[in-house]
Design a protein around this motif. Structure first.
Motif, PDB file in Angstrom:
ATOM      1  N   LYS A 214     -16.869   0.525 -17.940  1.00 21.75           N
ATOM      2  CA  LYS A 214     -16.927   1.558 -16.910  1.00 21.75           C
ATOM      3  C   LYS A 214     -16.529   0.910 -15.591  1.00 21.75           C
ATOM      4  CE  LYS A 214     -20.218   4.708 -14.636  1.00 21.75           C
ATOM      5  NZ  LYS A 214     -21.627   5.180 -14.644  1.00 21.75           N
ATOM      6  N   THR A 215     -15.444   1.369 -14.994  1.00 15.50           N
ATOM      7  CA  THR A 215     -14.978   0.818 -13.723  1.00 15.50           C
ATOM      8  C   THR A 215     -14.840   1.958 -12.720  1.00 15.50           C
ATOM      9  OG1 THR A 215     -12.726   0.938 -14.607  1.00 15.50           O
ATOM     10  CG2 THR A 215     -13.821  -1.197 -14.686  1.00 15.50           C
ATOM     11  N   PRO A 216     -15.942   2.357 -12.100  1.00 13.78           N
ATOM     12  CA  PRO A 216     -15.872   3.482 -11.157  1.00 13.78           C
ATOM     13  C   PRO A 216     -14.994   3.138  -9.968  1.00 13.78           C
ATOM     14  CG  PRO A 216     -17.996   2.375 -11.016  1.00 13.78           C
ATOM     15  CD  PRO A 216     -17.293   1.791 -12.192  1.00 13.78           C
ATOM     16  N   PRO A 217     -14.064   4.027  -9.603  1.00 13.48           N
ATOM     17  CA  PRO A 217     -13.135   3.711  -8.523  1.00 13.48           C
ATOM     18  C   PRO A 217     -13.723   3.964  -7.141  1.00 13.48           C
ATOM     19  CG  PRO A 217     -12.615   5.855  -9.422  1.00 13.48           C
ATOM     20  CD  PRO A 217     -13.767   5.316 -10.234  1.00 13.48           C
ATOM     21  N   LEU A 218     -13.250   3.195  -6.193  1.00 13.19           N
ATOM     22  CA  LEU A 218     -13.512   3.457  -4.784  1.00 13.19           C
ATOM     23  C   LEU A 218     -12.457   4.476  -4.361  1.00 13.19           C
ATOM     24  CD1 LEU A 218     -13.872   0.569  -2.135  1.00 13.19           C
ATOM     25  CD2 LEU A 218     -13.221   2.895  -1.582  1.00 13.19           C
ATOM     26  N   PHE A 219     -12.869   5.733  -4.174  1.00 17.57           N
ATOM     27  CA  PHE A 219     -11.946   6.856  -4.051  1.00 17.57           C
ATOM     28  C   PHE A 219     -11.112   6.915  -5.337  1.00 17.57           C
ATOM     29  CE2 PHE A 219     -12.471   5.349   0.446  1.00 17.57           C
ATOM     30  CZ  PHE A 219     -13.445   6.265   0.760  1.00 17.57           C
ATOM     31  N   SER A 220      -9.801   7.021  -5.230  1.00 20.35           N
ATOM     32  CA  SER A 220      -8.933   7.043  -6.412  1.00 20.35           C
ATOM     33  C   SER A 220      -8.013   5.835  -6.406  1.00 20.35           C
ATOM     34  CB  SER A 220      -8.105   8.339  -6.434  1.00 20.35           C
ATOM     35  OG  SER A 220      -8.949   9.468  -6.511  1.00 20.35           O
ATOM     36  N   ASN A 221      -8.500   4.733  -5.850  1.00 21.09           N
ATOM     37  CA  ASN A 221      -7.661   3.552  -5.718  1.00 21.09           C
ATOM     38  C   ASN A 221      -7.431   2.897  -7.071  1.00 21.09           C
ATOM     39  OD1 ASN A 221      -7.478   0.369  -4.941  1.00 21.09           O
ATOM     40  ND2 ASN A 221      -6.524   1.669  -3.413  1.00 21.09           N
ATOM     41  N   GLY A 222      -6.230   2.341  -7.248  1.00 15.47           N
ATOM     42  CA  GLY A 222      -5.857   1.787  -8.544  1.00 15.47           C
ATOM     43  C   GLY A 222      -6.252   0.352  -8.787  1.00 15.47           C
ATOM     44  N   ASN A 223      -6.971  -0.286  -7.872  1.00 15.62           N
ATOM     45  CA  ASN A 223      -7.306  -1.701  -8.078  1.00 15.62           C
ATOM     46  C   ASN A 223      -8.736  -1.883  -8.558  1.00 15.62           C
ATOM     47  OD1 ASN A 223      -8.882  -1.258  -5.803  1.00 15.62           O
ATOM     48  ND2 ASN A 223      -7.484  -2.285  -4.403  1.00 15.62           N
ATOM     49  N   LYS A 224      -9.269  -0.905  -9.292  1.00 15.53           N
ATOM     50  CA  LYS A 224     -10.671  -0.964  -9.700  1.00 15.53           C
ATOM     51  C   LYS A 224     -10.903  -1.960 -10.829  1.00 15.53           C
ATOM     52  CE  LYS A 224     -10.332   2.848 -13.029  1.00 15.53           C
ATOM     53  NZ  LYS A 224     -10.927   4.111 -13.481  1.00 15.53           N
ATOM     54  N   GLU A 225      -9.855  -2.286 -11.628  1.00  7.70           N
ATOM     55  CA  GLU A 225     -10.006  -3.221 -12.735  1.00  7.70           C
ATOM     56  C   GLU A 225      -9.424  -4.574 -12.370  1.00  7.70           C
ATOM     57  OE1 GLU A 225      -8.364  -1.773 -16.316  1.00  7.70           O
ATOM     58  OE2 GLU A 225      -9.466   0.115 -16.297  1.00  7.70           O
ATOM     59  N   ILE A 226     -10.062  -5.632 -12.870  1.00  6.12           N
ATOM     60  CA  ILE A 226      -9.572  -6.993 -12.683  1.00  6.12           C
ATOM     61  C   ILE A 226      -9.589  -7.685 -14.034  1.00  6.12           C
ATOM     62  CG2 ILE A 226     -10.071  -9.251 -11.658  1.00  6.12           C
ATOM     63  CD1 ILE A 226     -10.967  -7.874  -9.160  1.00  6.12           C
ATOM     64  N   ALA A 227      -8.445  -8.273 -14.406  1.00  4.72           N
ATOM     65  CA  ALA A 227      -8.322  -9.021 -15.664  1.00  4.72           C
ATOM     66  C   ALA A 227      -8.768  -8.176 -16.857  1.00  4.72           C
ATOM     67  CB  ALA A 227      -9.098 -10.325 -15.610  1.00  4.72           C
ATOM     68  N   VAL A 228      -8.407  -6.906 -16.855  1.00  2.00           N
ATOM     69  CA  VAL A 228      -8.573  -5.944 -17.951  1.00  2.00           C
ATOM     70  C   VAL A 228     -10.010  -5.475 -18.146  1.00  2.00           C
ATOM     71  CG1 VAL A 228      -8.232  -5.509 -20.405  1.00  2.00           C
ATOM     72  CG2 VAL A 228      -6.578  -6.878 -19.149  1.00  2.00           C
ATOM     73  N   PHE A 229     -10.975  -6.413 -18.271  1.00  2.00           N
ATOM     74  CA  PHE A 229     -12.311  -6.024 -18.690  1.00  2.00           C
ATOM     75  C   PHE A 229     -13.326  -5.978 -17.552  1.00  2.00           C
ATOM     76  CE2 PHE A 229     -10.401  -7.958 -22.516  1.00  2.00           C
ATOM     77  CZ  PHE A 229     -10.443  -6.849 -23.340  1.00  2.00           C
ATOM     78  N   ASP A 230     -13.052  -6.600 -16.421  1.00  2.00           N
ATOM     79  CA  ASP A 230     -14.011  -6.629 -15.326  1.00  2.00           C
ATOM     80  C   ASP A 230     -13.710  -5.543 -14.303  1.00  2.00           C
ATOM     81  OD1 ASP A 230     -15.544  -8.686 -16.270  1.00  2.00           O
ATOM     82  OD2 ASP A 230     -14.402 -10.254 -15.271  1.00  2.00           O
ATOM     83  N   ALA A 231     -14.734  -5.261 -13.472  1.00  2.00           N
ATOM     84  CA  ALA A 231     -14.574  -4.320 -12.368  1.00  2.00           C
ATOM     85  C   ALA A 231     -14.338  -5.086 -11.081  1.00  2.00           C
ATOM     86  CB  ALA A 231     -15.816  -3.443 -12.241  1.00  2.00           C
ATOM     87  N   ASN A 232     -13.713  -4.420 -10.129  1.00  2.00           N
ATOM     88  CA  ASN A 232     -13.507  -5.020  -8.813  1.00  2.00           C
ATOM     89  C   ASN A 232     -14.847  -5.043  -8.077  1.00  2.00           C
ATOM     90  OD1 ASN A 232     -12.752  -5.420  -5.996  1.00  2.00           O
ATOM     91  ND2 ASN A 232     -10.663  -5.000  -6.675  1.00  2.00           N
ATOM     92  N   PRO A 233     -15.305  -6.206  -7.585  1.00  2.00           N
ATOM     93  CA  PRO A 233     -16.618  -6.290  -6.939  1.00  2.00           C
ATOM     94  C   PRO A 233     -16.792  -5.336  -5.763  1.00  2.00           C
ATOM     95  CG  PRO A 233     -15.838  -8.486  -7.465  1.00  2.00           C
ATOM     96  CD  PRO A 233     -14.699  -7.550  -7.748  1.00  2.00           C
ATOM     97  N   MET A 234     -15.717  -5.058  -5.010  1.00  6.20           N
ATOM     98  CA  MET A 234     -15.850  -4.135  -3.886  1.00  6.20           C
ATOM     99  C   MET A 234     -16.118  -2.715  -4.370  1.00  6.20           C
ATOM    100  SD  MET A 234     -15.932  -5.095  -0.773  1.00  6.20           S
ATOM    101  CE  MET A 234     -16.940  -6.484  -1.244  1.00  6.20           C
ATOM    102  N   HIS A 235     -15.488  -2.332  -5.458  1.00 10.07           N
ATOM    103  CA  HIS A 235     -15.759  -1.024  -6.046  1.00 10.07           C
ATOM    104  C   HIS A 235     -17.197  -0.966  -6.561  1.00 10.07           C
ATOM    105  CE1 HIS A 235     -11.488   0.532  -6.384  1.00 10.07           C
ATOM    106  NE2 HIS A 235     -11.305  -0.724  -6.012  1.00 10.07           N
TER     107      HIS A 235
END
Length: 693
Positions: A214-235
């Motif tokens: 589950k990688t909930p986005p910050l708004f609808s920004n496309g950088n919510k995933e990092i290295a396929v399986f992780d979430a972006n810490p800011m999101h």
């Protein structure tokens, strides 16, 4: 089959009958005793009968009142039993004689539901039964309905609900849930329904676990995933503050959050969290801040701003703190020696082996990719984009784990393209060509790695009427080559990497075209001179050039590695060639030449080898798609050849990492017209692969 009461009745009845009536009384007394005993103790089998519900089914406890887990990133979750019912069994029979079968056990079945976590989740990867994986595959959330049904062999049908707001009640719950008003579809809950699934030879519902993302986005920004399986810490932090704590979005600075998220994406610094035992939100945020080296400050605008602690400032520009600005004198204390720390323990995890990824190729809009360069963990690509139908130089930076474009720049001031590039720790060096009036001119740009829009310096030779050839580098210098056959304008230049100043610039006469370069002890050039293959050594100190002429093919591109230099070329209107040279020898020696009749001119623009073979990429004059081939190391046999998609053309975008070839290409025509593509192929067989290396 008889009961114990019947056997006891038979014995007692027979004894009384004999005493009263002799042998005749024995028979009738036994029959009467058997009948009466049956009423007292009816027949009961030693094992349960088939059919009907199972009484006393076992299941793991369901604790009412525990919080529903939540997820950010990818994690494994043990589910909570929601309901069960419609249990039944089937007898297992084995032969005990020639014609008879006996019941030796039962197979048990049941329907039940398991809650997983708060939705909506992005993907479900694995299902475990009592910690043993019984299903493993990536299923992503459908666009509508929020449910997908899968079949697990030797187990049954499982309907997965992703926790969307449009989930509908499952009609098969009738007869399981006593009050159908409770069958609501469990919207916003990720859960699974096991429909008459096999329990085994015991009447116990197993413990089910799941791996979900589950990688909930910050708004609808496309950088919510990092290295396929992780979430972006800011999101993740935005999600905690807004969805968990309940802060209004207006209290957070969205621009700084998005900019910081882009930086973390480029650093490949992701995170995964399981919210099972709930802790204060600040505990989670402090742990994330420590992971990414971040702080928050309250700005004058009254909003929270993230700030990554990086060396992204000029120390001389920082304000000086001295005693003149102190409000009060600081106090100091000193620990006793017994309180000092003299040992530090570090615990870390290391990922070994290859990483399997779901992407084998990615398409990029408005980007004809001519060349690529691998600077792990990124792929840099250059070529051209189009602005109102005009060709423009374009360069992009791509995350090697996800294939996502994380930075891109198109020069809208030039009518032209970027042809080749070289990347090191200091920056991205790109050679391109532009049209100035009616003449062609080559140029070199150095751009910042973390911001391709930032131009550090540029250089263009004073001569005009030529095209870019290639660009390579060493520790301190960049070498550019340019040239064109028909107007006899050709040259090489040595540029300082830091400032872009010219160390030397040499014009090559007569008519010559540079086709490839390699920065060895000498600068190695592949040149075409009047239809002849010429390999040159250029002295890096003076720029003096020594030519060695060979007769195999016309060169179309060259690339070196170690003491060897491979040149891809062609026989005009006949075929295609690859030649391997030993550049450590003086004069340079040709080791082998591979040549194949093709019927038309075929240009191998890029070729190089390793311990397992030689790889080349090119395009024919009358082809509708590019081709990639592999030869054995001796250049005596073609091991495989792959044709790219129709209308997919290639230039020099071929690179390698471990066991994977990375191919950059572009489409002219068809459904992907105008797009570029990077795809990964296995070196062993040329097939598409999801591996990184």
């Amino acid at each position: 089959m008889s009961s114990i009461g019947q056997w006891v009745g038979t014995v007692l009845g027979g004894l009384v009958g004999f005493l009263i009536g002799g042998w005749t009384g024995l028979f009738y007394g036994a029959v009467i005793g058997y009948t009466i005993g049956g009423y007292i103790s009816p027949i009961k089998p030693d094992v349960k009968q088939t059919g009907g519900p199972i009484h006393g089914i076992q299941f793991n406890s369901n604790t009412i009142g525990v919080p529903i887990p939540d997820v950010i990133g990818t994690t494994k979750i043990s589910g909570q039993l929601l309901f069960f019912g419609k249990e039944f069994r089937k007898a297992i029979k084995e032969k005990v004689g020639k014609r008879k079968k006996a019941v030796v056990g039962y197979k048990y079945y049941c329907s039940w539901g398991v809650g997983i976590c708060m939705g909506p989740v992005d993907s479900i990867y694995t299902i475990f039964e009592d910690q043993e994986p019984i299903w493993s595959e990536e299923i992503t959330r459908p666009t509508s309905g929020g449910e997908v049904t899968i079949y697990i062999e030797d187990f049954g049908n499982v309907t997965l609900y992703f926790g969307t707001d449009d989930q509908m009640p499952n009609p098969k719950l009738e007869g399981i849930i006593p009050d159908l008003s409770l069958n609501t579809g469990y919207r916003h809950l990720c859960w699974a329904f096991f429909d008459a699934c096999y329990l085994g030879e015991t009447n116990r519902i197993p413990s089910m676990s799941f791996i979900v993302k589950k990688t909930p986005p910050l708004f609808s920004n496309g950088n919510k995933e990092i290295a396929v399986f992780d979430a972006n810490p800011m999101h993740a932090i935005w999600y905690i503050l807004v969805n968990k704590v309940g802060l209004p979005e207006e209290w957070l600075d969205s621009n700084d959050f998005l900019n910081t998220a882009e930086k973390l994406l480029s650093e490949v610094r992701g995170i995964s969290i399981l919210f099972s035992n709930y802790q204060p939100a600040m505990d989670y945020i402090e742990a994330i801040n420590e992971h990414i080296d971040n702080i928050f400050y309250l700005g004058s605008d009254g909003k929270l701003h993230p700030k990554l602690i990086r060396y992204d400032y000029e120390p001389n520009n920082l304000p000086m703190l001295d005693e003149s600005i102190l409000i009060e004198e600081p106090s100091f204390s000193r620990r006793a020696w017994i309180d000092t720390i003299n040992e530090v323990k570090v615990q870390y995890s290391e990922i070994l082996g290859e990483r399997e990824l779901p992407w084998t190729y990615k398409l990029y809009d408005n980007f004809h990719i001519f060349d690529i360069y691998l600077d792990f963990p990124y792929i840099y690509a250059c070529g051209r984009g189009y602005d109102a139908g005009i060709s423009r130089p374009k360069v992009g930076k791509i995350n090697i784990y996800s294939g996502q474009m994380v930075d891109v720049y198109m020069d809208t001031t030039k009518k032209g393209y970027y042809k080749n590039l070289y990347v090191d720790d200091q920056g991205v060096y790109i050679i391109g060509g532009q049209t100035v009036g009616s003449v062609q001119q080559s140029f070199v740009h150095k751009r910042k790695k973390d911001n391709l829009n930032d131009l550090l310096w540029s250089y263009a030779p004073s001569a005009t009427g030529h095209e870019p050839a290639d660009i390579v580098g060493d520790d301190n210098y960049i070498y550019m080559g340019y040239g064109r056959l028909y107007n006899q304008t050709c040259g090489i230049a040595k540029l300082n990497k830091t400032a872009g100043t010219v160390a030397w610039h040499k014009t090559i006469q007569p008519a010559t075209a540079i086709r490839g370069m390699y920065s060895h002890i000498y600068l190695i050039l592949a040149k075409e001179h009047g239809g002849v293959n010429v390999i040159s050594q250029a002295n890096k100190i003076t720029g003096g050039v020594t030519d060695y002429t060979f007769t195999t093919g016309w060169p179309a591109g060259g690339r070196g590695k170690g003491n060897y230099f491979w040149v891809g070329g062609f026989r005009f209107t006949i075929g295609r060639t690859i030649v391997k040279y030993d550049i450590s020898k003086t004069p340079i020696e040709k080791i082998w030449a591979w040549e194949e009749q093709y019927g038309t001119t075929f240009y191998f623009r890029r070729a190089f080898g390793d311990d397992n073979g030689v790889y080349a990429m090119g395009l024919g004059d009358f082809e509708t798609s590019g081709r990639i081939i592999k030869l054995n190391t001796a250049g005596t046999q073609k091991l495989w050849e792959k044709t790219l998609d129709t209308y997919e053309f290639c230039f020099e975008g071929l690179a390698e990492l471990g066991g994977v070839l990375y191919i950059g290409s572009y489409f002219v025509g068809g459904e992907h017209d105008g797009k570029g593509r990077i795809h990964k192929r296995n070196k062993a067989d040329g097939e598409l692969t999801g591996k990184v290396q």
